[in-house]
Design an enzyme around this catalytic site. Structure first.
Site, PDB file in Angstrom:
ATOM      1  N   ASN A  42       0.778  -1.085   0.085  1.00 56.67           N
ATOM      2  CA  ASN A  42       0.014  -0.106  -0.309  1.00 56.67           C
ATOM      3  C   ASN A  42       0.874   1.394   0.041  1.00 56.67           C
ATOM      4  O   ASN A  42       1.918   1.100   0.683  1.00 56.67           O
ATOM      5  CB  ASN A  42      -0.909  -0.051   1.218  1.00 56.67           C
ATOM      6  CG  ASN A  42      -0.293   0.030   2.389  1.00 56.67           C
ATOM      7  OD1 ASN A  42       0.507  -0.805   2.905  1.00 56.67           O
ATOM      8  ND2 ASN A  42      -0.902   0.727   3.417  1.00 56.67           N
ATOM      9  N   GLU A  44       0.363   5.418   0.445  1.00 54.37           N
ATOM     10  CA  GLU A  44      -0.595   6.437   1.041  1.00 54.37           C
ATOM     11  C   GLU A  44       0.012   7.870   0.667  1.00 54.37           C
ATOM     12  O   GLU A  44       1.159   7.997   0.335  1.00 54.37           O
ATOM     13  CB  GLU A  44      -0.527   6.325   2.566  1.00 54.37           C
ATOM     14  CG  GLU A  44      -1.083   5.193   3.368  1.00 54.37           C
ATOM     15  CD  GLU A  44      -1.308   5.177   4.910  1.00 54.37           C
ATOM     16  OE1 GLU A  44      -2.058   4.273   5.161  1.00 54.37           O
ATOM     17  OE2 GLU A  44      -0.722   6.022   5.227  1.00 54.37           O
ATOM     18  N   CYS A  53      -4.035   0.521  -2.837  1.00 51.82           N
ATOM     19  CA  CYS A  53      -3.844  -0.715  -1.885  1.00 51.82           C
ATOM     20  C   CYS A  53      -2.690  -1.559  -2.361  1.00 51.82           C
ATOM     21  O   CYS A  53      -2.466  -1.628  -3.503  1.00 51.82           O
ATOM     22  CB  CYS A  53      -5.287  -1.147  -1.755  1.00 51.82           C
ATOM     23  SG  CYS A  53      -6.606  -0.421  -1.227  1.00 51.82           S
ATOM     24  N   GLU A  55      -2.870  -4.778  -3.046  1.00 49.29           N
ATOM     25  CA  GLU A  55      -3.657  -5.730  -3.917  1.00 49.29           C
ATOM     26  C   GLU A  55      -3.529  -5.106  -5.402  1.00 49.29           C
ATOM     27  O   GLU A  55      -2.896  -5.664  -6.255  1.00 49.29           O
ATOM     28  CB  GLU A  55      -4.848  -6.189  -3.608  1.00 49.29           C
ATOM     29  CG  GLU A  55      -4.969  -6.889  -2.498  1.00 49.29           C
ATOM     30  CD  GLU A  55      -5.496  -5.929  -1.226  1.00 49.29           C
ATOM     31  OE1 GLU A  55      -4.708  -4.629  -1.147  1.00 49.29           O
ATOM     32  OE2 GLU A  55      -6.354  -6.258  -0.360  1.00 49.29           O
ATOM     33  N   CYS A  92     -10.327  -4.411   0.072  1.00 49.47           N
ATOM     34  CA  CYS A  92     -11.340  -3.435   0.137  1.00 49.47           C
ATOM     35  C   CYS A  92     -12.272  -3.634  -1.113  1.00 49.47           C
ATOM     36  O   CYS A  92     -12.102  -4.633  -1.878  1.00 49.47           O
ATOM     37  CB  CYS A  92     -10.890  -2.225   0.057  1.00 49.47           C
ATOM     38  SG  CYS A  92     -10.075  -1.597  -1.544  1.00 49.47           S
ATOM     39  N   CYS A  95     -10.568  -2.965  -4.805  1.00 50.10           N
ATOM     40  CA  CYS A  95      -9.590  -4.010  -4.961  1.00 50.10           C
ATOM     41  C   CYS A  95     -10.371  -5.516  -5.245  1.00 50.10           C
ATOM     42  O   CYS A  95     -10.044  -6.324  -6.259  1.00 50.10           O
ATOM     43  CB  CYS A  95      -8.781  -4.348  -3.708  1.00 50.10           C
ATOM     44  SG  CYS A  95      -7.343  -3.445  -3.438  1.00 50.10           S
TER      45      CYS A  95
END
Length: 143
Positions: A42, A44, A53, A55, A92, A95
């Site tokens: 991930n 940010e 993310c 993934e 999430c 994803c």
């Protein structure tokens, strides 16, 4: 053994996470149908909606390098200052939708392995986590 190696790669990928705000480091590792493994972590940003993310970073990297290869499975692991999460974390919604579209693109299920120190949860298709996908409604004959 292959699942454990993929989980280990996801755990290792957490070390390349950039999470200065949440302090929640997530790593992902996926395996393509030719055995190639891609990792993601991930990333940010202070403008939270532009974060990515783990993934999706792994999936997008794999798609750039090998757009002709199907994704067979993806493993996800997370940690914070106290170590790896006790329970598994799931992808999430964004994803999940991306993984669903990979299944549709290659007409192949993607196994999702969600690691936790106490328990690892595995589903044979992301549709087990996202049964009513956006694309199913979009292609519905009555819409």
């Amino acid at each position: 053994m292959e699942e454990k190696a993929l989980v280990d790669a996801a755990k290792e990928a957490t070390s390349r996470s950039y999470a200065p705000y949440s302090k929640f480091n997530v790593g992902a590792a996926l395996r393509l149908d030719d055995g190639t493994i891609f990792q993601g972590a991930n990333q940010e940003n202070a403008a939270f909606p532009v974060c990515l993310c783990a993934e999706r970073t792994a999936i997008f990297a794999a798609q750039v390098k090998h757009p002709d290869k199907a994704i067979c499975e993806i493993a996800i692991a997370a940690r914070n200052a106290d170590g790896f999460s006790q329970l598994p974390i799931s992808p999430c919604g964004s994803c999940r939708q991306v993984i669903v579209e990979m299944e549709q693109r290659y007409n192949r299920k993607v196994k999702v392995i969600m690691y936790g120190k106490e328990k690892t949860y595995i589903v044979d298709t992301v549709k087990d986590l996202l049964p009513l996908t956006f694309t199913e409604f979009q292609n519905h004959p009555k819409l």
